[in-house]
Design an enzyme around this catalytic site. Structure first.
Site, PDB file in Angstrom:
ATOM      1  N   TRP A  10       0.913  -1.099  -0.196  1.00 33.08           N
ATOM      2  CA  TRP A  10       0.079   0.033   0.170  1.00 33.08           C
ATOM      3  C   TRP A  10       0.875   1.391   0.056  1.00 33.08           C
ATOM      4  O   TRP A  10       0.414   2.286  -0.055  1.00 33.08           O
ATOM      5  CB  TRP A  10      -0.746   0.216   1.389  1.00 33.08           C
ATOM      6  CG  TRP A  10      -2.239  -0.934   1.038  1.00 33.08           C
ATOM      7  CD1 TRP A  10      -2.537  -1.501   0.028  1.00 33.08           C
ATOM      8  CD2 TRP A  10      -3.141  -1.011   1.879  1.00 33.08           C
ATOM      9  NE1 TRP A  10      -3.675  -2.262   0.230  1.00 33.08           N
ATOM     10  CE2 TRP A  10      -4.180  -1.807   1.446  1.00 33.08           C
ATOM     11  CE3 TRP A  10      -3.337  -0.587   3.321  1.00 33.08           C
ATOM     12  CZ2 TRP A  10      -5.241  -2.416   2.112  1.00 33.08           C
ATOM     13  CZ3 TRP A  10      -4.482  -0.954   4.054  1.00 33.08           C
ATOM     14  CH2 TRP A  10      -5.290  -1.757   3.539  1.00 33.08           C
ATOM     15  N   HIS A  94      12.654  -2.308  -0.845  1.00 35.65           N
ATOM     16  CA  HIS A  94      11.935  -1.626  -1.975  1.00 35.65           C
ATOM     17  C   HIS A  94      12.682  -0.579  -2.528  1.00 35.65           C
ATOM     18  O   HIS A  94      13.391  -0.003  -1.946  1.00 35.65           O
ATOM     19  CB  HIS A  94      10.702  -1.208  -1.424  1.00 35.65           C
ATOM     20  CG  HIS A  94       9.683  -0.638  -2.548  1.00 35.65           C
ATOM     21  ND1 HIS A  94       9.619   0.252  -3.014  1.00 35.65           N
ATOM     22  CD2 HIS A  94       8.585  -1.802  -2.943  1.00 35.65           C
ATOM     23  CE1 HIS A  94       8.605   0.195  -3.845  1.00 35.65           C
ATOM     24  NE2 HIS A  94       8.103  -0.717  -4.086  1.00 35.65           N
ATOM     25  N   GLU A 166      11.291  -6.368  -9.256  1.00 36.91           N
ATOM     26  CA  GLU A 166      10.298  -5.027  -9.471  1.00 36.91           C
ATOM     27  C   GLU A 166      11.396  -4.109 -10.235  1.00 36.91           C
ATOM     28  O   GLU A 166      12.116  -3.342  -9.697  1.00 36.91           O
ATOM     29  CB  GLU A 166      10.124  -4.491  -8.054  1.00 36.91           C
ATOM     30  CG  GLU A 166       9.090  -5.136  -7.388  1.00 36.91           C
ATOM     31  CD  GLU A 166       8.132  -4.606  -6.603  1.00 36.91           C
ATOM     32  OE1 GLU A 166       6.922  -4.388  -6.528  1.00 36.91           O
ATOM     33  OE2 GLU A 166       8.545  -3.287  -5.779  1.00 36.91           O
TER      34      GLU A 166
HETATM   35  P1  13P Z   1       2.643  -0.408  -8.956  1.00 32.64           P
HETATM   36  O1  13P Z   1       2.036  -1.771  -8.863  1.00 32.64           O
HETATM   37  O2  13P Z   1       1.989   0.480  -8.483  1.00 32.64           O
HETATM   38  O3  13P Z   1       3.558  -0.482 -10.178  1.00 32.64           O
HETATM   39  O4  13P Z   1       3.793  -0.754  -7.596  1.00 32.64           O
HETATM   40  C1  13P Z   1       4.690  -1.703  -7.563  1.00 32.64           C
HETATM   41  C2  13P Z   1       5.410  -1.890  -6.326  1.00 32.64           C
HETATM   42  O5  13P Z   1       6.071  -1.115  -6.102  1.00 32.64           O
HETATM   43  C3  13P Z   1       5.018  -2.661  -5.222  1.00 32.64           C
HETATM   44  O6  13P Z   1       5.931  -2.956  -4.424  1.00 32.64           O
END
Ligand code: 13P
Length: 250
Positions: A10, A94, A166
């Site tokens: 979130w 992250h 990611e």
């Molecule tokens: P989005 O799904 O908004 O691109 O974000 C990905 C994210 O950073 C999840 O940790």
């Protein structure tokens, strides 16, 4: 077979009352899923979230933690604190934290060791930026981040570590990696883990994809052989949309 873990991150969104409403709306929509469902909420929402998920199949995670148990670290929250209220998962490293708060690979490694030592389930994020992808450096970046995160961690603990691939250029941009690119990059990560721990352990490690996952692309991504679910940002803020992602295989 590896389980699919669908986790919502979130970020800095939702107040406690919105957290409660969201979980009450989501729970009936996903009660029949065999996928693991996690919501990583802001610290302030965690206790409300934990109370509200009782009796559901939703698990709760935090978005960060400190690697020390306690001390003069103003504004920080320790893994022990999270654990004490019943938090099960924690996101570590992250890209937003690496980017805005200068979180280093060394800090990621220390946080990972701490999380594993106290039984928190870590989701460690790795990923390249656009320039690195365009310069053919993606493999080097993600494998190096993976190796440094896992430094000094034994095989049993490596198995318990969840990795989220990611790509930074796909986060919050609406641009998703193609399912082939996402799968290939995740394979590179798995090969790196295999180099360190061997195939049996590498085959057990859950590796998610994150970056503009939506209900319209979740199935394509999550049915790829190496992609074990996702870490979802924006699309996890709406209960119906998040439920559609979780139920991608229904
Ligand atoms: P989005 O799904 O908004 O691109 O974000 C990905 C994210 O950073 C999840 O940790």
């Amino acid at each position: 077979m590896r389980k699919k873990i669908i986790a919502g991150n979130w970020k800095m969104n939702k107040l406690p009352n919105e957290t409660i409403e969201f979980i009450e709306e989501l729970a009936p929509l996903i009660k029949n899923t065999e996928n693991e469902v996690v919501i990583c909420a802001p610290y302030i929402d965690l206790f409300y979230a934990l109370l509200t998920v009782q009796g559901t199949n939703i698990k709760i995670g935090a978005q960060n933690m400190h690697f020390e148990e306690k001390g003069a670290y103003t504004g920080e929250v320790s893994g022990e604190m999270l654990k004490s209220i019943g938090v099960e998962y924690v996101i570590i490293g992250h890209s937003a934290r690496r980017q805005y708060y200068d979180e280093t690979d060394k800090a990621v490694n220390e946080k990972l060791k701490k999380a594993l030592s106290i039984g928190l389930k870590p989701i460690v994020c790795v990923g390249e930026n656009l320039e690195q992808r365009e310069n053919g450096k993606a493999k080097e970046i993600v494998t190096t981040q993976t190796k440094l995160a896992l430094e000094g961690i034994n095989g049993e603990n490596a198995k318990k570590t969840i990795i989220a691939y990611e790509p930074i250029w796909a986060i919050g941009t609406g641009k998703t990696a193609t399912k082939e690119d996402a799968n290939e990059t995740i394979k590179w990560i798995r090969e790196e883990i295999e180099k360190i721990y061997g195939k049996d352990i590498a085959d057990c490690v859950i590796i998610q994809y994150g970056g503009s996952v939506k209900s319209t692309n979740a199935k394509d991504l999550f049915t790829m052989p190496d992609i074990d679910g996702g870490l979802i940002g924006g699309a996890s803020l709406n209960a119906q949309e998040f439920a559609n992602i979780i139920n991608y295989n229904k």
